[in-house]
Design a protein around this motif. Structure first.
Motif, PDB file in Angstrom:
ATOM      1  N   LEU A   9      -3.218   2.469  -3.109  1.00  0.00           N
ATOM      2  CA  LEU A   9      -3.949   3.474  -3.927  1.00  0.00           C
ATOM      3  C   LEU A   9      -3.895   3.189  -5.485  1.00  0.00           C
ATOM      4  O   LEU A   9      -5.169   3.296  -5.997  1.00  0.00           O
ATOM      5  CB  LEU A   9      -2.729   4.773  -4.046  1.00  0.00           C
ATOM      6  CG  LEU A   9      -3.711   5.720  -4.774  1.00  0.00           C
ATOM      7  CD1 LEU A   9      -3.697   7.233  -3.939  1.00  0.00           C
ATOM      8  CD2 LEU A   9      -2.758   6.169  -5.740  1.00  0.00           C
ATOM      9  N   GLU A  10      -3.162   2.607  -5.942  1.00  0.00           N
ATOM     10  CA  GLU A  10      -3.124   2.022  -7.433  1.00  0.00           C
ATOM     11  C   GLU A  10      -4.032   0.876  -7.729  1.00  0.00           C
ATOM     12  O   GLU A  10      -4.897   0.875  -8.368  1.00  0.00           O
ATOM     13  CB  GLU A  10      -1.677   1.613  -8.032  1.00  0.00           C
ATOM     14  CG  GLU A  10      -0.770   2.758  -8.097  1.00  0.00           C
ATOM     15  CD  GLU A  10       0.814   2.052  -8.378  1.00  0.00           C
ATOM     16  OE1 GLU A  10       1.460   3.187  -8.697  1.00  0.00           O
ATOM     17  OE2 GLU A  10       0.932   0.967  -8.139  1.00  0.00           O
ATOM     18  N   ILE A  54      -6.841   0.597  -5.913  1.00  0.00           N
ATOM     19  CA  ILE A  54      -8.202   0.997  -6.008  1.00  0.00           C
ATOM     20  C   ILE A  54      -8.373   1.972  -7.197  1.00  0.00           C
ATOM     21  O   ILE A  54      -9.678   1.779  -7.769  1.00  0.00           O
ATOM     22  CB  ILE A  54      -8.407   2.215  -4.727  1.00  0.00           C
ATOM     23  CG1 ILE A  54      -8.451   1.170  -3.393  1.00  0.00           C
ATOM     24  CG2 ILE A  54      -9.654   3.123  -4.870  1.00  0.00           C
ATOM     25  CD1 ILE A  54      -8.213   1.899  -2.210  1.00  0.00           C
ATOM     26  N   ALA A  55      -7.306   2.789  -7.749  1.00  0.00           N
ATOM     27  CA  ALA A  55      -7.428   3.672  -9.005  1.00  0.00           C
ATOM     28  C   ALA A  55      -7.575   2.573 -10.041  1.00  0.00           C
ATOM     29  O   ALA A  55      -8.288   3.091 -11.226  1.00  0.00           O
ATOM     30  CB  ALA A  55      -6.232   4.338  -9.126  1.00  0.00           C
ATOM     31  N   HIS A  95      -6.682   8.699  -9.218  1.00  0.00           N
ATOM     32  CA  HIS A  95      -6.011   8.575  -7.955  1.00  0.00           C
ATOM     33  C   HIS A  95      -6.469   9.707  -6.837  1.00  0.00           C
ATOM     34  O   HIS A  95      -6.565   9.344  -5.719  1.00  0.00           O
ATOM     35  CB  HIS A  95      -4.563   9.139  -8.452  1.00  0.00           C
ATOM     36  CG  HIS A  95      -3.666   8.080  -8.816  1.00  0.00           C
ATOM     37  ND1 HIS A  95      -2.233   7.705  -8.666  1.00  0.00           N
ATOM     38  CD2 HIS A  95      -4.119   6.975  -9.615  1.00  0.00           C
ATOM     39  CE1 HIS A  95      -1.846   6.979  -9.253  1.00  0.00           C
ATOM     40  NE2 HIS A  95      -3.120   6.199  -9.775  1.00  0.00           N
ATOM     41  N   ARG A 117      -9.802  10.157  -6.658  1.00  0.00           N
ATOM     42  CA  ARG A 117     -10.836   9.552  -6.192  1.00  0.00           C
ATOM     43  C   ARG A 117     -10.216   8.418  -5.086  1.00  0.00           C
ATOM     44  O   ARG A 117     -10.947   7.874  -4.008  1.00  0.00           O
ATOM     45  CB  ARG A 117     -11.983   8.756  -7.057  1.00  0.00           C
ATOM     46  CG  ARG A 117     -12.477   7.673  -6.738  1.00  0.00           C
ATOM     47  CD  ARG A 117     -13.704   7.917  -5.812  1.00  0.00           C
ATOM     48  NE  ARG A 117     -14.821   8.669  -6.632  1.00  0.00           N
ATOM     49  CZ  ARG A 117     -15.799   8.341  -7.407  1.00  0.00           C
ATOM     50  NH1 ARG A 117     -15.701   7.085  -7.752  1.00  0.00           N
ATOM     51  NH2 ARG A 117     -16.480   9.299  -8.170  1.00  0.00           N
ATOM     52  N   ALA A 118      -9.247   7.527  -5.438  1.00  0.00           N
ATOM     53  CA  ALA A 118      -8.763   6.519  -4.668  1.00  0.00           C
ATOM     54  C   ALA A 118      -8.034   7.267  -3.522  1.00  0.00           C
ATOM     55  O   ALA A 118      -8.448   6.633  -2.243  1.00  0.00           O
ATOM     56  CB  ALA A 118      -7.475   5.831  -5.145  1.00  0.00           C
ATOM     57  N   ARG A 119      -7.681   8.314  -3.364  1.00  0.00           N
ATOM     58  CA  ARG A 119      -7.143   8.989  -2.049  1.00  0.00           C
ATOM     59  C   ARG A 119      -8.511   9.232  -1.142  1.00  0.00           C
ATOM     60  O   ARG A 119      -8.502   8.959   0.058  1.00  0.00           O
ATOM     61  CB  ARG A 119      -6.602  10.463  -2.397  1.00  0.00           C
ATOM     62  CG  ARG A 119      -5.030   9.962  -2.631  1.00  0.00           C
ATOM     63  CD  ARG A 119      -4.112  11.322  -2.525  1.00  0.00           C
ATOM     64  NE  ARG A 119      -3.061  11.002  -3.294  1.00  0.00           N
ATOM     65  CZ  ARG A 119      -2.987  11.206  -4.644  1.00  0.00           C
ATOM     66  NH1 ARG A 119      -3.924  11.964  -5.198  1.00  0.00           N
ATOM     67  NH2 ARG A 119      -2.034  10.946  -5.374  1.00  0.00           N
ATOM     68  N   ARG A 124     -11.750  -0.758  -3.220  1.00  0.00           N
ATOM     69  CA  ARG A 124     -11.688  -0.744  -4.857  1.00  0.00           C
ATOM     70  C   ARG A 124     -13.187  -0.923  -5.253  1.00  0.00           C
ATOM     71  O   ARG A 124     -13.701  -0.156  -6.380  1.00  0.00           O
ATOM     72  CB  ARG A 124     -11.022  -2.053  -5.221  1.00  0.00           C
ATOM     73  CG  ARG A 124     -11.099  -2.380  -6.454  1.00  0.00           C
ATOM     74  CD  ARG A 124     -10.048  -3.513  -7.076  1.00  0.00           C
ATOM     75  NE  ARG A 124     -10.181  -4.706  -6.401  1.00  0.00           N
ATOM     76  CZ  ARG A 124      -9.516  -5.634  -6.505  1.00  0.00           C
ATOM     77  NH1 ARG A 124      -8.667  -5.770  -7.386  1.00  0.00           N
ATOM     78  NH2 ARG A 124      -9.784  -6.805  -5.706  1.00  0.00           N
ATOM     79  N   ALA A 145     -14.823   2.421  -4.965  1.00  0.00           N
ATOM     80  CA  ALA A 145     -14.607   3.361  -5.858  1.00  0.00           C
ATOM     81  C   ALA A 145     -15.231   3.519  -7.246  1.00  0.00           C
ATOM     82  O   ALA A 145     -15.585   4.352  -7.760  1.00  0.00           O
ATOM     83  CB  ALA A 145     -13.057   3.030  -6.208  1.00  0.00           C
TER      84      ALA A 145
END
Ligand code: ADP
Ligand code: MG
Length: 243
Positions: A98-99, A101-102, A117, A119-121, A152, A155
Motif C-alpha cells: 500500500l505504501e 503505491i501511495a 492511502h 487511492r492506493a486501496r 504504482r 495510481a
C-alpha cells in the motif's frame, strides 16, 4: 498526445539514440521490439528524462521540453505526465504494498497521506491485491511485486505508462498474471509504450509495433503487417530469431 522529435542520446560519444521521431495518440498501445543493446531502454528513459537526452524534444500532453535547455520544473512536469514500470520492479523494500503505491502521490503530487492511502486501496482492489496491502515486497512473489509496480504507475494517473521489459525478470510462472493486468489497462485504453520480448502480447494488444535497431526506428506497423510481412531485412532477421 506524445511526440518525440529527433531525440538523440550519446554515451561516450556513441549515439545510442540516433534521432528518434515518434508520435503516439491518446489511448494507443505501442510495443517496441528489437535486439538487446539497441537503445530501447534508453528511449523510454529519455522520454521522461530519467536519462538526459543530448538533443531533440519530448512532448507529453501539454508539456513540451527541449532536451538542450530543459529546466528542472519542466522535467518534473514531464514526469508527472508519465509513469514508469521497471524490469526489476524498483519497489521500496521497507514499505508495504500500500505504501509503495501511495508514496509517489505523497511525494510527487503532494497529496495528504490519508487521500493517497485511499487511492492506493482502490488501486489494490483493481489489481486484485487488497489482501496484500500490508505485505512487504520480500513477502510477495515476483508477479505480485510487478503488479504493485504497475499499480504504482496506475495510481499516478499519468497520460502514458512506459513499460521497460516488465516481465523479463520474472519466473515463467508469474508472467501471465502481469501480462493480464497490462491487457486490462489496454482494454481501458490507457496509453502505453511497452518494450517487451513477449511477441504474443504484441500480436494481441498492440495497435502499433515498432522495430528498433542501432538507435533508430527501422520499421513500424500494425502487428499483422510487421509480423507477417516485414519489409526490412533487419526486421526479418530479428523476427526469425524470436518467433
Ligand atoms: P536495450 O534496452 O535495447 O537493450 P539500452 O538502451 O539499454 O538497450 O542500451 C543501448 C546501448 O547504450 C548499449 O550499448 C548500452 O551498453 C549503452 N548504455 C546504456 N546505458 C548506458 C550508460 N548509462 N552508460 C554507458 N552506456 C550505456
Ligand atoms: Mg533494455
Amino acid at each position: 498526445m506524445i511526440a518525440v522529435r529527433k531525440l538523440v542520446k550519446k554515451f561516450d560519444g556513441n549515439a545510442v539514440l540516433d534521432g528518434i521521431t515518434l508520435e503516439v495518440e491518446q489511448g494507443e498501445i505501442i510495443v517496441v521490439i528489437g535486439p538487446s543493446g539497441t537503445g530501447k531502454s534508453t528511449l523510454l528513459r529519455c522520454i521522461n528524462f530519467l536519462e538526459q537526452p543530448d538533443g531533440g524534444e519530448v512532448q507529453i500532453g501539454d508539456v513540451r521540453v527541449d532536451a538542450t535547455r530543459a529546466s528542472r520544473a519542466e522535467i518534473l512536469a514531464l514526469r508527472r505526465n508519465s509513469a514508469f514500470v521497471f524490469q526489476n520492479y524498483a519497489l521500496f523494500a521497507n514499505k508495504t504494498a500500500l505504501e509503495n503505491i501511495a508514496e509517489g502521490l505523497i511525494v510527487v503530487n503532494g497529496w495528504p497521506k490519508a487521500k493517497a492511502h485511499q487511492r492506493a486501496r482502490e488501486i489494490l482492489e483493481r489489481i486484485g491485491m487488497s489482501e496484500k496491502a500490508d505485505a512487504y515486497p520480500a513477502a510477495l512473489s515476483g508477479g505480485q511485486q510487478q503488479r504493485i509496480g504497475i499499480g504504482r504507475a496506475m495510481a499516478a494517473q499519468a497520460e502514458v505508462i512506459l513499460f521497460d521489459e516488465p516481465t523479463s525478470a520474472l519466473d515463467p510462472e508469474w508472467v501471465d498474471e502481469v501480462l493480464e493486468l497490462m491487457k486490462q489497462l489496454a482494454v481501458e485504453r490507457q496509453t502505453m509504450i511497452v518494450v517487451t520480448h513477449e511477441m504474443q502480447f504484441a500480436r494481441d494488444v498492440a495497435d502499433r509495433v515498432i522495430f528498433m535497431e542501432g538507435g533508430r526506428i527501422v520499421e513500424q506497423g500494425s502487428p499483422s503487417q510487421l509480423f507477417s510481412a516485414p519489409k526490412d531485412d533487419r526486421t526479418r532477421a530479428f523476427l526469425r530469431k524470436v518467433l
